[in-house]
Design an enzyme around this catalytic site. Structure first.
Site, mmCIF file in Angstrom:
data_model
loop_
_atom_site.group_PDB
_atom_site.id
_atom_site.type_symbol
_atom_site.label_atom_id
_atom_site.label_comp_id
_atom_site.label_asym_id
_atom_site.label_seq_id
_atom_site.Cartn_x
_atom_site.Cartn_y
_atom_site.Cartn_z
ATOM 1 N N ASN A 272 -19.404 19.470 -17.161
ATOM 2 C CA ASN A 272 -20.203 19.475 -18.399
ATOM 3 C C ASN A 272 -21.373 18.502 -18.310
ATOM 4 O OD1 ASN A 272 -17.909 20.958 -19.582
ATOM 5 N ND2 ASN A 272 -16.909 18.970 -19.418
ATOM 6 N N GLU A 305 -18.275 17.272 -8.882
ATOM 7 C CA GLU A 305 -18.774 17.442 -10.250
ATOM 8 C C GLU A 305 -20.165 16.828 -10.400
ATOM 9 O OE1 GLU A 305 -17.044 19.561 -11.697
ATOM 10 O OE2 GLU A 305 -15.248 19.312 -10.470
HETATM 11 N N1 TRP Z 1 -16.378 24.330 -12.668
HETATM 12 C C1 TRP Z 1 -15.177 23.607 -12.396
HETATM 13 C C2 TRP Z 1 -15.346 23.007 -11.006
HETATM 14 O O1 TRP Z 1 -15.522 23.676 -10.040
HETATM 15 C C3 TRP Z 1 -13.965 24.475 -12.406
HETATM 16 C C4 TRP Z 1 -13.172 24.489 -13.660
HETATM 17 C C5 TRP Z 1 -12.736 23.435 -14.335
HETATM 18 C C6 TRP Z 1 -12.644 25.601 -14.335
HETATM 19 N N2 TRP Z 1 -11.958 23.832 -15.369
HETATM 20 C C7 TRP Z 1 -11.899 25.136 -15.404
HETATM 21 C C8 TRP Z 1 -12.715 26.948 -14.143
HETATM 22 C C9 TRP Z 1 -11.233 25.988 -16.267
HETATM 23 C C10 TRP Z 1 -12.061 27.803 -15.009
HETATM 24 C C11 TRP Z 1 -11.333 27.319 -16.055
HETATM 25 O O2 TRP Z 1 -15.372 21.853 -10.838
HETATM 26 ZN ZN ZN Z 2 -17.175 23.343 -9.020
#
Ligand code: TRP
Ligand code: ZN
Length: 885
Positions: A272, A305
């Site tokens: 985020n 992240e």
């Molecule tokens: N974008 C996140 C990452 O790769 C992945 C992720 C975190 C996610 N929480 C999630 C994907 C919940 C699906 C549902 O670091």
């Molecule tokens: Zn990721």
């Protein structure tokens, strides 16, 4: 099924008819009934304003109680809109309007951990992939970018800290003991990057000075008890920020960077904007509670992240079929970071092991999909090893083809062109191609074809001409009419003394070959292709697919002698490890064939000699890379062994694997013990390359020795446990003990429980060590573990540490002949399906592999899948069942 199992197709992508200029959110937080007021300024896109019938505005929303809808300030009556289970429809007039929607949600009842929920009494959110629609009605799709302002109101005593994306612009007191905070995020973002936190937290703070002379405030929030355990995460963040400036010229953009650790989280962490939310497993680290592997995990996920801020947030995905655009690229970036921090060869080995043991299985099973999937029912099911790890391998192919500098040029152009946009994998490829003025269209084959490519390699040496021809044939097992992949194939030539040879590339082939240091990179682009080299006066030793330069299965008939030579003399350290693995695999497979023919087990001389040489190297040289040697001495794991067979004979594989380990321990007991002693060190724990390698070698030796189960060994293991010097050594000792039937096992497990029962992350280890045990009766133990007062179906880490570990790692026990463990897993999935569908779907995976086993097991596994099909509620589990059956 509660929701419609609608299939989404990439081919049906349509841009949104509207643009959301701004989003103004108000959260009035309460555990069981939170009010969300969402005021959006919406503009109809000129190019799309057409007839009356297409006037409709369709917003996503799930599990929301709609309180009111206002259009340009006017309260709408029920006739003014239409609500279904998954949508809100409106027919607004005009090209620009303000829409305000008020919804009520119940965070306390949210056990799916998607949307707004409570974790250990704190409010937190998870919106990727499609969780924002569980908070409010919105265009829940990544190509709708908007500016967000968020006001949070909550009880001050219970929730002293209120956080959201961007910058804090105002905060203050309200009546009734409540307070508020207003956050503004100046960067346009898709709603999956929205985040909110409210809780009783404290923060570790630090600063970062950017290359362009700005000061960034860094905060890591956690519960007060864990504040001292955030230092490693903070150091990791600072290292990652510096690395991204140096390697890619990328600098952080906001004035603060916040990370929050929560205990209940479906995945590892979430990027985020300005407010990363983490599974506490990837934040907290302390020598007494975290192992070397945990430390490495924290460093890698923190970096991952952080790197998303550019590869994911500043440039995001057009739609979820493009997920690998951000995930493959960001995993590649975190792999490169860890390689630079620790050791490139060791990191490469770790990644290749994970890929071959787990991603290859996915690519060969019912969930097989290209890194750019063409359809999905539940997007959460596509956060896979294929999209992430194979996706990262495909990004690595560009770097191998273009070189590091060429790759950097491509990245620079990608950001110059697409900053602030939601784009596709084709846009990424085009940037790489244009920046280097090359044609990369053939890379498309990697994005749209599922399955692991096979590559047959044949070499023909011609002594008269002093030339060598190397022929390649690529194929896909499941697809005869595939289109050929572009494969960069790294190869090295050695003489019998292990010196590098530099043969001359025959003229006809020079455009498809480049020499880089000691490696030749051959660009294989056809189904059948031959390369020729001249000036090779003696038959060379071939070091093939150096560094695993492409995610393929290479078929080459090495002799034992060649492998033994390469394992000791290859100048490419990755391939020294790989050759030792190949030789071990040959040895395992030969004995599996003997087992099946009811012949006795035999330890072959070639592998035994190599093993002795490697242990001696570890013992004698101060310069030796102990981590590399430790991995070379470790047998290929059972999951990788399973990958070698279309029809798996569980009993044969498991017993030969155990027997081989034991016979090596018997034969080299003295040497292994000496290595163990040599690596014992009485030094304060540090997370650094040398110490990690030393502990890895020591615990590898201990693991071999433990299979002998002599009193002397058990005493030694117990000593290591009792010393309690750091969690790496404590866990390794407890793992060894957990496989033995000794009073020491039970007393150590009891001691561990007493000591760590109030530390959830450490207690997870207590659960998972028992779930992975090879002891008789482990299945019964696992059943009592899920009934243990500290077990909880609503904490994903705990579920993974018992159910996940047992079904994925405890191969023999999970595949017990009577099928009882299959039935048990089905029961667990059904239970989880009602609590947390995302986690339920992950747990189901081991049953999906049913086609690989014997007829009896196939029947047992399949009948569990069929009965599940009749009972599951969620799209998540439904989609996997449908694919499996
Ligand atoms: N974008 C996140 C990452 O790769 C992945 C992720 C975190 C996610 N929480 C999630 C994907 C919940 C699906 C549902 O670091
Ligand atoms: Zn990721």
């Amino acid at each position: 099924m509660t929701l419609e199992a609608k299939v989404n197709y990439l081919s049906e992508y349509q841009p949104c008819d509207f643009e959301v200029l701004s989003v103004n959110l108000l959260f009035e937080l309460s555990a069981s009934s939170t009010l969300v007021t969402n005021r959006m300024l919406i503009k109809r896109l000129a190019s799309r304003s057409v007839s009356e019938s297409e006037n409709k505005l369709k917003l996503n929303g799930e599990g929301l109680v709609l309180k009111s809808v206002r259009l340009n300030g006017q309260l709408l009556s029920e006739a003014g809109f239409q609500v279904t289970q998954e949508h809100l429809f409106l027919s607004p007039e005009g090209d620009e309007f303000e829409l305000e929607v008020v919804t009520e949600i119940n965070p306390q009842a949210n056990t799916a951990l998607e949307g707004l929920y409570l974790s250990s009494g704190n409010f937190c959110t998870q919106c990727e992939a499609e969780g924002f629609r569980r908070i409010t009605y919105f265009f829940d799709r990544p190509d709708v970018l908007s500016v967000y302002q968020t006001k949070i109101i909550a009880d001050k005593q219970a929730y002293p800290v209120l956080l959201s994306n961007g910058n804090l612009i105002e905060s203050g007191e309200l009546a009734d003991g409540r307070h508020f905070a207003i956050w503004h995020d100046p960067f346009k973002k898709p709603c999956y990057l929205f985040a909110l936190i409210a809780g009783d937290l404290v923060s570790l703070e630090d600063q970062y000075f950017t290359a362009d002379n700005r000061t960034i405030k860094l905060c890591i929030y956690t519960d007060p008890h864990h504040l001292p355990h955030c230092r490693h995460a903070m150091d990791s963040l600072i290292h990652a920020m510096r690395w991204d400036e140096q390697r890619f010229g990328l600098t952080y953009d906001l004035d603060t960077y916040m990370i929050v650790a929560v205990d209940d989280f479906n995945m590892g962490a979430m990027e985020n904007k300005g407010l990363n939310i983490f599974n506490s497993k990837y934040v907290l680290a302390d020598p007494q509670t975290a192992t070397d592997v945990d430390y490495e995990g924290v460093e890698a996920v923190i970096a991952h992240e952080y790197f998303h801020n550019w590869t994911g947030n500043r440039v995001t995905c057009r739609d979820w079929f493009q997920l690998t655009l951000k995930e493959g690229l960001t995993v590649f970036r975190d792999q490169e970071f860890t390689a630079d921090r620790l050791s490139p060869a060791v990191k490469r080995i770790e990644d290749v092991r994970r890929l071959r043991s787990h991603q290859f299985a996915e690519d060969a099973g019912p969930m097989s999909h290209p890194i750019q999937p063409q359809s999905y029912i539940e997007m959460n099911n596509f956060y896979t090893l294929t999209v992430y790890e194979k996706g990262a391998e495909v990004v690595r192919l560009y770097q191998t083809l273009l070189g590091k500098d060429g790759f950097r040029k491509g990245m620079d152009l990608y950001f110059a062109r697409h900053d602030g946009q939601a784009v596709t994998v084709e846009d990424f490829r085009q940037a790489m191609a244009d920046a280097n003025q090359v044609d990369l269209d053939q890379m498309q084959a990697w994005y749209v074809q599922a399955g692991t490519p096979h590559l047959k390699v044949k070499a023909e040496y011609n002594a008269v001409n002093a030339s060598i021809k190397i022929g390649f044939q690529q194929y896909l097992k499941a697809d005869n009419s595939f289109s050929p992949f572009l494969i960069p194939f790294k190869i090295g030539f050695l003489n019998d003394q292990g010196e590098t040879l530099y043969p001359e590339v025959a003229a006809d082939y020079s455009s498809a070959v480049k020499l880089e240091g000691q490696d030749y990179v051959l660009k294989i682009s056809q189904e059948n292709q031959v390369f020729e080299f001249n000036g090779v006066s003696d038959k060379p030793q071939l070091s093939l697919l150096r560094g695993f330069s492409a995610p393929i299965i290479m078929e080459y008939q090495y002799s034992e002698k060649q492998l033994a030579f390469l394992a000791c003399h290859d100048t490419d350290s990755f391939n020294r490890w790989e050759s030792a693995q190949r030789l071990a695999l040959m040895e395992l497979m030969a004995n599996i064939a003997r087992f099946q023919a009811q012949q006795a087990y035999q330890l072959g001389a070639a592998y035994a000699d190599l093993f002795e040489t490697l242990v001696s190297q570890a013992l004698n040289s101060d310069q030796a890379d102990l981590a590399l040697l430790a991995y070379s001495l470790t047998l290929p794991d059972l999951n990788y062994l399973i990958e070698q067979y279309d029809a798996v004979d569980i009993e044969a594989l498991v017993s030969v694997h155990q027997q081989m380990k034991k016979s090596l321990a018997q034969k080299y007991e003295t040497l292994l013990f000496e290595v163990y002693q040599k690596c014992l060190a009485d030094q304060a724990y540090r997370y650094d390359k040398q110490q990690i390698a030393q502990r890895l070698m020591k615990n590898t030796a201990l693991s071999y020795l433990s299979s002998l189960a002599t009193d002397q060994i058990i005493t030694r293991i117990k000593q290591q446990y009792d010393q309690q010097s750091n969690m790496t050594d404590i866990q390794a000792a407890l793992q060894c003990l957990s496989n033995l039937t000794s009073p020491q096992t039970d007393s150590a497990l009891a001691h561990f429980y007493d000591k760590y029962q109030d530390e959830p992350l450490v207690l997870d280890k207590w659960f998972s060590i028992q779930a992975a045990s090879h002891r008789e009766g482990v299945f019964e133990t696992v059943q009592t573990l899920t009934a243990h007062p500290k077990f909880s179906y609503s904490n994903p880490n705990r579920v993974r540490s018992v159910i996940g570990v047992f079904c994925r790692q405890n191969i023999l026990a999970f595949h017990r002949k009577d099928g009882a463990a299959y039935a048990w897993l089905a029961e667990q999935v059904l239970k989880l399906d009602e609590i947390n569908p995302q986690v339920a779907a992950r747990m189901l995976v081991p049953l999906m592999q049913w086609r690989r086993f014997d007829a009896k097991r196939q029947d047992l596994m399949r009948s569990e899948l069929i009965s599940l099909m009749a009972n599951v509620q969620s799209k998540d589990v439904y989609e996997l069942l449908e694919k499996s059956l």
